[in-house]
Design a protein around this motif. Structure first.
Motif, PDB file in Angstrom:
ATOM      1  N   TRP A 132       0.840  -1.199   0.000  1.00  0.00           N
ATOM      2  CA  TRP A 132       0.000   0.000   0.000  1.00  0.00           C
ATOM      3  C   TRP A 132       0.874   1.247   0.000  1.00  0.00           C
ATOM      4  N   SER A 133       0.808   2.007  -1.082  1.00  0.00           N
ATOM      5  CA  SER A 133       1.780   3.091  -1.304  1.00  0.00           C
ATOM      6  C   SER A 133       1.537   4.324  -0.441  1.00  0.00           C
ATOM      7  N   LEU A 134       0.311   4.568   0.000  1.00  0.00           N
ATOM      8  CA  LEU A 134       0.073   5.694   0.917  1.00  0.00           C
ATOM      9  C   LEU A 134       0.508   5.324   2.330  1.00  0.00           C
ATOM     10  N   LEU A 135       0.241   4.090   2.708  1.00  0.00           N
ATOM     11  CA  LEU A 135       0.557   3.615   4.051  1.00  0.00           C
ATOM     12  C   LEU A 135       2.059   3.523   4.287  1.00  0.00           C
ATOM     13  N   GLU A 136       2.768   2.835   3.396  1.00  0.00           N
ATOM     14  CA  GLU A 136       4.188   2.551   3.619  1.00  0.00           C
ATOM     15  C   GLU A 136       5.028   2.938   2.404  1.00  0.00           C
ATOM     16  N   GLN A 137       6.131   3.581   2.662  1.00  0.00           N
ATOM     17  CA  GLN A 137       7.144   3.868   1.651  1.00  0.00           C
ATOM     18  C   GLN A 137       8.509   3.723   2.318  1.00  0.00           C
ATOM     19  N   PRO A 138       9.481   3.204   1.607  1.00  0.00           N
ATOM     20  CA  PRO A 138      10.827   3.184   2.198  1.00  0.00           C
ATOM     21  C   PRO A 138      11.352   4.605   2.355  1.00  0.00           C
ATOM     22  N   LEU A 139      12.174   4.807   3.377  1.00  0.00           N
ATOM     23  CA  LEU A 139      12.855   6.090   3.505  1.00  0.00           C
ATOM     24  C   LEU A 139      13.666   6.345   2.242  1.00  0.00           C
ATOM     25  N   PRO A 140      13.765   7.601   1.781  1.00  0.00           N
ATOM     26  CA  PRO A 140      13.442   8.847   2.480  1.00  0.00           C
ATOM     27  C   PRO A 140      12.085   9.454   2.118  1.00  0.00           C
ATOM     28  N   SER A 141      11.141   8.655   1.586  1.00  0.00           N
ATOM     29  CA  SER A 141       9.864   9.207   1.129  1.00  0.00           C
ATOM     30  C   SER A 141       8.871   9.381   2.276  1.00  0.00           C
ATOM     31  N   LEU A 142       7.843  10.184   2.018  1.00  0.00           N
ATOM     32  CA  LEU A 142       6.750  10.342   2.961  1.00  0.00           C
ATOM     33  C   LEU A 142       5.797   9.154   2.860  1.00  0.00           C
ATOM     34  N   CYS A 143       5.165   8.818   3.980  1.00  0.00           N
ATOM     35  CA  CYS A 143       4.070   7.853   3.980  1.00  0.00           C
ATOM     36  C   CYS A 143       3.183   8.175   5.177  1.00  0.00           C
ATOM     37  N   ALA A 144       1.976   7.626   5.189  1.00  0.00           N
ATOM     38  CA  ALA A 144       1.016   7.949   6.250  1.00  0.00           C
ATOM     39  C   ALA A 144       1.532   7.530   7.624  1.00  0.00           C
ATOM     40  N   ASP A 145       2.182   6.387   7.691  1.00  0.00           N
ATOM     41  CA  ASP A 145       2.752   5.914   8.958  1.00  0.00           C
ATOM     42  C   ASP A 145       3.748   6.925   9.512  1.00  0.00           C
ATOM     43  N   ARG A 146       4.694   7.324   8.686  1.00  0.00           N
ATOM     44  CA  ARG A 146       5.769   8.243   9.091  1.00  0.00           C
ATOM     45  C   ARG A 146       5.216   9.619   9.464  1.00  0.00           C
ATOM     46  N   ILE A 147       4.267  10.092   8.677  1.00  0.00           N
ATOM     47  CA  ILE A 147       3.673  11.407   8.935  1.00  0.00           C
ATOM     48  C   ILE A 147       2.919  11.397  10.253  1.00  0.00           C
ATOM     49  N   ASP A 148       2.114  10.351  10.468  1.00  0.00           N
ATOM     50  CA  ASP A 148       1.277  10.349  11.670  1.00  0.00           C
ATOM     51  C   ASP A 148       2.087  10.265  12.947  1.00  0.00           C
ATOM     52  N   TYR A 149       3.074   9.359  13.013  1.00  0.00           N
ATOM     53  CA  TYR A 149       3.781   9.268  14.294  1.00  0.00           C
ATOM     54  C   TYR A 149       4.563  10.540  14.591  1.00  0.00           C
ATOM     55  N   THR A 150       5.016  11.221  13.538  1.00  0.00           N
ATOM     56  CA  THR A 150       5.732  12.483  13.761  1.00  0.00           C
ATOM     57  C   THR A 150       4.785  13.561  14.282  1.00  0.00           C
ATOM     58  N   LEU A 151       3.687  13.779  13.592  1.00  0.00           N
ATOM     59  CA  LEU A 151       2.745  14.824  13.994  1.00  0.00           C
ATOM     60  C   LEU A 151       2.090  14.504  15.337  1.00  0.00           C
ATOM     61  N   ARG A 152       1.751  13.248  15.547  1.00  0.00           N
ATOM     62  CA  ARG A 152       1.021  12.863  16.770  1.00  0.00           C
ATOM     63  C   ARG A 152       1.911  12.978  18.002  1.00  0.00           C
ATOM     64  N   ASP A 153       3.120  12.430  17.916  1.00  0.00           N
ATOM     65  CA  ASP A 153       4.040  12.534  19.057  1.00  0.00           C
ATOM     66  C   ASP A 153       4.358  13.994  19.374  1.00  0.00           C
ATOM     67  N   LEU A 154       4.805  14.730  18.366  1.00  0.00           N
ATOM     68  CA  LEU A 154       5.307  16.090  18.609  1.00  0.00           C
ATOM     69  C   LEU A 154       4.221  17.042  19.068  1.00  0.00           C
TER      70      LEU A 154
END
Length: 323
Positions: A132-154
């Motif tokens: 699933w390309s929105l959910l997961e992408q290898p670094l260094p790209s954006l993905c929903a997983d990476r975006i959410d944990y960053t915004l939610r934690d911070l």
């Protein structure tokens, strides 16, 4: 079912998503902390895998992802063990992907396939999760997983403002199935925020110390058969209580040590820890549908990446204070 998220807003959920949320495997994630040992050294660092999983699902929905991809987003962390990535240190797993290794087995042995089937979905259409390309992408790209944990934690820990997090979400676009940003300014903002997460937070002295001590505790407890591997498939609270109830002097002393104070000290250190190197380079829209990497457009992003790489490779050096 209507649901509200403080970052993404309010949504009506399809029946399959509503029922999945109330299954035991999803509810278990309410007692598994996103930061592993972080809540033990700072009770305010308490975001859970459940909050993150729901957030990823809602971000995918907001970005126009299919119902199948929303299901994948909701389920993507279902196999995290108690204390999340601390277990990777216990198992000496440098890839920090143990939950990925057991993901399919955990899913297949749960009630989730039957819930999906009831609503006309097949678990085999959801797996593998990496497709699933929105959910997961290898670094260094954006993905929903990476975006959410960053915004939610911070935003939860007041390291960025909630207003800025919400504004950033409005800058997201999907082109050719990949998440990109409308402006280079949004990319620069997120790159800085991401390194606040993976450098300033993940490598924060207290976080590093909590990981190190909890790793020692769990290794001792497993060696003494106080806990077994199946216990790790429960949750933080259950495992922590079992450790206390063991009354093992060595384990209890280590558990008490987790409240000690620590300072950065590269010359006279007790603990040195590195975590997985994470470098981000978002795609930015140039014109109507053309994308370029942020590093091609911004000196600031290139400098931030170099800073993060150096800090990550160096790791954190801690001295434990005995007072």
């Amino acid at each position: 079912m209507k649901i509200h998220d403080f970052i993404y807003g309010s949504f009506h959920l399809e029946p399959v998503l509503a029922e999945l949320i109330h299954t035991q495997p999803l509810q278990r994630l309410k007692k598994i902390h996103q930061g592993g040992a972080s809540y033990l050294v700072n009770p305010k660092w308490n975001v859970t895998r459940f909050e993150h999983s729901v957030g990823v699902m809602l971000l995918i929905k907001k970005l126009g992802g299919s119902i199948e991809e929303q299901i994948a987003g909701l389920l993507h962390d279902i196999s995290h063990t108690a204390f999340s990535h601390v277990i990777d240190f216990v198992l000496d797993n440098p890839e920090q992907d143990f939950h990925d290794q057991i993901f399919e087995k955990v899913i297949q042995s749960s009630e989730i396939p039957s819930v999906l089937q009831k609503h006309g979905f097949n678990i085999l259409s959801i797996l593998p999760i990496e497709k699933w390309s929105l959910l997961e992408q290898p670094l260094p790209s954006l993905c929903a997983d990476r975006i959410d944990y960053t915004l939610r934690d911070l935003s939860t820990y007041n390291m960025i403002s909630l207003d800025d997090a919400c504004k950033f979400v409005d800058e997201l676009r999907v082109v050719d199935g990949k998440i990109c940003l409308k402006t280079i300014e949004a990319a620069e903002w997120f790159v800085k925020a991401y390194y606040t997460e993976v450098v300033d937070f993940f490598l924060h002295p207290l976080n590093v110390y909590g990981y190190a001590i909890l790793t020692d505790i769990l290794k001792i407890a497993i060696a003494k058969q106080i806990i077994h591997f199946d216990d790790l498939l429960s949750d933080d609270e259950t495992v922590w209580k079992k450790l206390i109830d063991s009354k093992d002097p060595e384990v209890l002393k280590k558990m008490k040590d987790i409240s000690k104070k620590v300072i950065n000290d590269e010359r006279n250190y007790d603990i040195h820890q590195k975590k997985k190197v994470r470098i981000i380079d978002p795609f930015v829209l140039v014109g109507n549908a053309r994308m370029k990497k942020a590093t091609e457009l911004s000196t600031k992003v290139r400098e931030l990446n170099q800073y993060a790489l150096e800090k990550s490779l160096k790791g954190t050096f801690l001295r434990v204070l005995n007072t």
